[in-house]
Write an enzyme that holds these catalytic residues in place. Structure first.
Site, PDB file in Angstrom:
ATOM      1  N   ARG A 154      10.722   6.981  13.120  1.00  0.00           N
ATOM      2  CA  ARG A 154      11.198   6.716  11.743  1.00  0.00           C
ATOM      3  C   ARG A 154      11.397   5.233  11.487  1.00  0.00           C
ATOM      4  O   ARG A 154      12.138   4.836  10.595  1.00  0.00           O
ATOM      5  CB  ARG A 154      12.492   7.490  11.436  1.00  0.00           C
ATOM      6  CG  ARG A 154      12.328   8.986  11.541  1.00  0.00           C
ATOM      7  CD  ARG A 154      13.550   9.734  11.049  1.00  0.00           C
ATOM      8  NE  ARG A 154      13.343  11.159  11.160  1.00  0.00           N
ATOM      9  CZ  ARG A 154      13.525  11.850  12.291  1.00  0.00           C
ATOM     10  NH1 ARG A 154      13.956  11.235  13.364  1.00  0.00           N
ATOM     11  NH2 ARG A 154      13.289  13.140  12.321  1.00  0.00           N
ATOM     12  N   LYS A 184       4.196  -3.034   1.676  1.00  0.00           N
ATOM     13  CA  LYS A 184       3.343  -1.878   1.368  1.00  0.00           C
ATOM     14  C   LYS A 184       2.493  -1.571   2.591  1.00  0.00           C
ATOM     15  O   LYS A 184       1.652  -2.378   2.990  1.00  0.00           O
ATOM     16  CB  LYS A 184       2.440  -2.170   0.166  1.00  0.00           C
ATOM     17  CG  LYS A 184       3.151  -2.035  -1.165  1.00  0.00           C
ATOM     18  CD  LYS A 184       2.172  -2.120  -2.320  1.00  0.00           C
ATOM     19  CE  LYS A 184       2.912  -1.991  -3.648  1.00  0.00           C
ATOM     20  NZ  LYS A 184       2.016  -2.218  -4.806  1.00  0.00           N
ATOM     21  N   GLU A 229      -5.988 -14.579  -5.190  1.00  0.00           N
ATOM     22  CA  GLU A 229      -4.624 -14.029  -5.288  1.00  0.00           C
ATOM     23  C   GLU A 229      -3.601 -15.164  -5.395  1.00  0.00           C
ATOM     24  O   GLU A 229      -2.548 -15.004  -6.009  1.00  0.00           O
ATOM     25  CB  GLU A 229      -4.297 -13.152  -4.062  1.00  0.00           C
ATOM     26  CG  GLU A 229      -5.016 -11.811  -4.028  1.00  0.00           C
ATOM     27  CD  GLU A 229      -4.340 -10.727  -4.883  1.00  0.00           C
ATOM     28  OE1 GLU A 229      -3.312 -11.003  -5.552  1.00  0.00           O
ATOM     29  OE2 GLU A 229      -4.859  -9.597  -4.886  1.00  0.00           O
ATOM     30  N   LYS A 265       5.611 -14.020  -4.235  1.00  0.00           N
ATOM     31  CA  LYS A 265       5.664 -12.601  -3.863  1.00  0.00           C
ATOM     32  C   LYS A 265       7.032 -12.249  -3.280  1.00  0.00           C
ATOM     33  O   LYS A 265       7.582 -11.185  -3.562  1.00  0.00           O
ATOM     34  CB  LYS A 265       4.536 -12.246  -2.891  1.00  0.00           C
ATOM     35  CG  LYS A 265       4.524 -10.757  -2.581  1.00  0.00           C
ATOM     36  CD  LYS A 265       3.202 -10.203  -2.163  1.00  0.00           C
ATOM     37  CE  LYS A 265       3.315  -8.669  -2.113  1.00  0.00           C
ATOM     38  NZ  LYS A 265       2.144  -8.013  -1.604  1.00  0.00           N
ATOM     39  N   GLU A 276       8.724  -1.167  -6.337  1.00  0.00           N
ATOM     40  CA  GLU A 276       7.882  -1.162  -7.540  1.00  0.00           C
ATOM     41  C   GLU A 276       8.484  -0.315  -8.661  1.00  0.00           C
ATOM     42  O   GLU A 276       7.820   0.513  -9.286  1.00  0.00           O
ATOM     43  CB  GLU A 276       6.459  -0.682  -7.209  1.00  0.00           C
ATOM     44  CG  GLU A 276       5.429  -1.280  -8.157  1.00  0.00           C
ATOM     45  CD  GLU A 276       4.002  -1.212  -7.600  1.00  0.00           C
ATOM     46  OE1 GLU A 276       3.235  -2.109  -7.926  1.00  0.00           O
ATOM     47  OE2 GLU A 276       3.678  -0.291  -6.835  1.00  0.00           O
ATOM     48  N   ARG A 287       7.808  -5.566  -9.904  1.00  0.00           N
ATOM     49  CA  ARG A 287       6.743  -5.766  -8.920  1.00  0.00           C
ATOM     50  C   ARG A 287       5.346  -5.609  -9.534  1.00  0.00           C
ATOM     51  O   ARG A 287       4.372  -6.159  -9.022  1.00  0.00           O
ATOM     52  CB  ARG A 287       6.939  -4.826  -7.723  1.00  0.00           C
ATOM     53  CG  ARG A 287       5.947  -5.104  -6.611  1.00  0.00           C
ATOM     54  CD  ARG A 287       6.297  -4.412  -5.316  1.00  0.00           C
ATOM     55  NE  ARG A 287       5.278  -4.708  -4.315  1.00  0.00           N
ATOM     56  CZ  ARG A 287       5.450  -4.650  -3.019  1.00  0.00           C
ATOM     57  NH1 ARG A 287       6.617  -4.288  -2.521  1.00  0.00           N
ATOM     58  NH2 ARG A 287       4.470  -4.945  -2.191  1.00  0.00           N
ATOM     59  N   ASN A 297       0.348  -7.240 -10.014  1.00  0.00           N
ATOM     60  CA  ASN A 297      -0.949  -6.614 -10.287  1.00  0.00           C
ATOM     61  C   ASN A 297      -1.682  -7.266 -11.449  1.00  0.00           C
ATOM     62  O   ASN A 297      -2.577  -6.650 -12.046  1.00  0.00           O
ATOM     63  CB  ASN A 297      -0.766  -5.108 -10.551  1.00  0.00           C
ATOM     64  CG  ASN A 297      -0.474  -4.363  -9.272  1.00  0.00           C
ATOM     65  OD1 ASN A 297      -0.909  -4.765  -8.194  1.00  0.00           O
ATOM     66  ND2 ASN A 297       0.294  -3.299  -9.371  1.00  0.00           N
ATOM     67  N   HIS A 332      -5.385  -6.785 -11.840  1.00  0.00           N
ATOM     68  CA  HIS A 332      -5.770  -5.716 -10.915  1.00  0.00           C
ATOM     69  C   HIS A 332      -6.252  -4.435 -11.589  1.00  0.00           C
ATOM     70  O   HIS A 332      -6.912  -3.624 -10.946  1.00  0.00           O
ATOM     71  CB  HIS A 332      -4.610  -5.385  -9.966  1.00  0.00           C
ATOM     72  CG  HIS A 332      -4.451  -6.384  -8.860  1.00  0.00           C
ATOM     73  ND1 HIS A 332      -4.283  -7.727  -9.093  1.00  0.00           N
ATOM     74  CD2 HIS A 332      -4.437  -6.242  -7.511  1.00  0.00           C
ATOM     75  CE1 HIS A 332      -4.156  -8.360  -7.932  1.00  0.00           C
ATOM     76  NE2 HIS A 332      -4.261  -7.479  -6.954  1.00  0.00           N
ATOM     77  N   HIS A 334      -9.456  -3.167  -9.786  1.00  0.00           N
ATOM     78  CA  HIS A 334      -9.586  -1.911  -9.033  1.00  0.00           C
ATOM     79  C   HIS A 334     -10.759  -1.089  -9.543  1.00  0.00           C
ATOM     80  O   HIS A 334     -11.461  -0.440  -8.765  1.00  0.00           O
ATOM     81  CB  HIS A 334      -8.285  -1.105  -9.106  1.00  0.00           C
ATOM     82  CG  HIS A 334      -7.175  -1.697  -8.269  1.00  0.00           C
ATOM     83  ND1 HIS A 334      -5.842  -1.618  -8.620  1.00  0.00           N
ATOM     84  CD2 HIS A 334      -7.215  -2.381  -7.103  1.00  0.00           C
ATOM     85  CE1 HIS A 334      -5.114  -2.232  -7.705  1.00  0.00           C
ATOM     86  NE2 HIS A 334      -5.923  -2.696  -6.762  1.00  0.00           N
ATOM     87  N   HIS A 388     -12.021  -7.975  -2.756  1.00  0.00           N
ATOM     88  CA  HIS A 388     -10.884  -7.735  -3.644  1.00  0.00           C
ATOM     89  C   HIS A 388     -10.582  -8.980  -4.488  1.00  0.00           C
ATOM     90  O   HIS A 388     -10.396  -8.897  -5.704  1.00  0.00           O
ATOM     91  CB  HIS A 388      -9.676  -7.329  -2.799  1.00  0.00           C
ATOM     92  CG  HIS A 388      -8.431  -7.127  -3.596  1.00  0.00           C
ATOM     93  ND1 HIS A 388      -8.294  -6.134  -4.539  1.00  0.00           N
ATOM     94  CD2 HIS A 388      -7.260  -7.832  -3.621  1.00  0.00           C
ATOM     95  CE1 HIS A 388      -7.091  -6.203  -5.092  1.00  0.00           C
ATOM     96  NE2 HIS A 388      -6.451  -7.230  -4.563  1.00  0.00           N
TER      97      HIS A 388
HETATM   98  N1  GLY Z   1      -0.529  -6.186  -3.969  1.00  0.00           N
HETATM   99  C1  GLY Z   1       0.496  -5.913  -4.903  1.00  0.00           C
HETATM  100  C2  GLY Z   1       1.811  -5.597  -4.289  1.00  0.00           C
HETATM  101  O1  GLY Z   1       2.011  -5.836  -3.119  1.00  0.00           O
HETATM  102  O2  GLY Z   1       2.677  -5.089  -4.956  1.00  0.00           O
END
Ligand code: GLY
Length: 359
Positions: free
Chosen positions: A118, A140, A182, A225, A235, A239, A243, A246, A250, A262
């Site tokens: 965990r 993420k 980015e 970031k 998010e 957050r 994007n 994006h 995407h 990307h």
């Molecule tokens: N790549 C976007 C984020 O990490 O929220």
């Protein structure tokens, strides 16, 4: 050397610099750690072995696990074999996983660290610019499944991220430029100094991993970031500004079976979003021209002619930011003032035409 901190429920320390060596990795280990598993992409075997030898010299039981490169490594089969490894090695709660590689490695190894017992200590050592400014920071983690990319995962920030610019020395120029997309995105949403540095530095110098400018804008993008995820790790709202560009990016990636880099797709997506904002009177013509100029300065695409708007719109309608069938884009209300907004399908037409998308 710059140190950036992510605050919040799972704090993280990010070190950015040159010649960092292994010291920041070792100091991120728990005092009670005895075992370490280094998960690395195959081309990084010699660096991984050097790190393992260093850790063994300090008395840790260090083991190595490689994985298939890029997206082929982000599968449940790879994760399952790594869970088995964790079991064989008897990795305990205080022990650690070190992820050495690009975004696919840190996403997947992060998921292993998040789920084994965990959650055990995770240390990310990104080896691509994109990984440094995006995937390795912000927690993420995840894998791909038959129903889509990154749909299975967790928010599980690394305790430490060690971004050593020296590891970028062998990265192809096109990958550096894609990572820089980015970085420029972070300039547009939150730190215009990044934009000025890109404008005032010769592209060859800017993409030199040994150069002060790339180090500065990398640290600045990571700081953007870090500020965002400190306020909104899961998010819940803010957050989403990460994007920027994006939604279309995407769709372009999916339309091309992920054959596009990307960062290249993000560059086009930002130029598209700038035009959506311009047609609402939120940005000026000069702001739009600045988007095109900054990305093309690094050889990044600003136009896309490969798929018609109807198909792109269908793909965008399955974007995770779509709520009740309404398209949502991050739009700038002036440089460094991003907000997520709903957009009518009719608004896409002019912006698409302006960047070459066939109707
Ligand atoms: N790549 C976007 C984020 O990490 O929220």
């Amino acid at each position: 050397m710059t140190t950036i901190t992510v605050t919040g429920p799972r704090p993280s320390t990010i070190t950015v610099g040159r010649g960092l060596g292994f010291a920041p990795i070792v100091s991120a280990l728990d005092a009670a750690a005895t075992r370490v598993l280094i998960i690395h992409a195959r081309p990084l075997a010699s660096r991984a072995h050097a790190l393992a030898d260093h850790l063994r010299g300090l008395g840790y039981a260090a083991s190595l696990a490689d994985h298939p490169d890029a997206e082929a490594g982000k599968t449940i089969e790879v994760v399952s074999s790594l869970w088995d490894r964790c079991g064989d090695l008897q990795l305990g709660r205080k022990d650690a996983i070190i992820a050495l590689g690009g975004g696919a490695t840190t996403d997947m190894a992060g998921f292993v660290a998040a789920t084994w017992l965990r959650g055990i200590t995770l240390i990310n050592v990104p080896t691509t610019l994109l990984g440094m400014v995006d995937a390795a920071v912000g927690g993420k983690t995840g894998i791909n499944t038959s129903v889509g990319k990154n749909l299975v995962g967790s928010f599980y920030p690394a305790s430490a991220v060690v971004a050593d610019m020296d590891l970028l020395a062998t990265l192809p120029r096109a990958d550096l430029a894609a990572g820089a997309a980015e970085v420029i995105k972070c300039g547009f949403i939150a730190d215009p100094t990044i934009l000025t540095v890109v404008e005032e530095t010769e592209p060859e110098a800017l993409l030199d991993p040994g150069g002060a400018e790339l180090r500065e804008i990398t640290a600045r993008a990571i700081a953007v970031k870090a500020r965002v995820v400190s306020a909104d790790l899961m998010e819940g709202g803010l957050r989403e500004i990460l994007n920027y560009g994006h939604t279309l990016a995407h769709a372009i990636e999916r339309a091309n079976d992920y054959g596009w880099r990307h960062g290249d797709a993000v560059a086009v997506g930002c130029c598209f979003a700038a035009r959506l904002a311009r047609s609402r009177g939120l940005l000026t013509d000069a702001d739009v021209a600045r988007h095109d100029a900054l990305f093309s300065r690094l050889g990044l695409p600003t136009r896309y002619e490969g798929t018609d708007l109807g198909r792109l719109r269908t793909i965008m309608a399955s974007d995770k930011k779509v709520r009740r069938g309404v398209l949502r884009f991050v739009l700038l209300h002036g440089i460094a003032n991003p907000r997520t907004e709903t957009v009518e399908p009719s608004e896409l037409v002019d912006a698409a035409q302006a960047i070459g998308i066939p109707s």
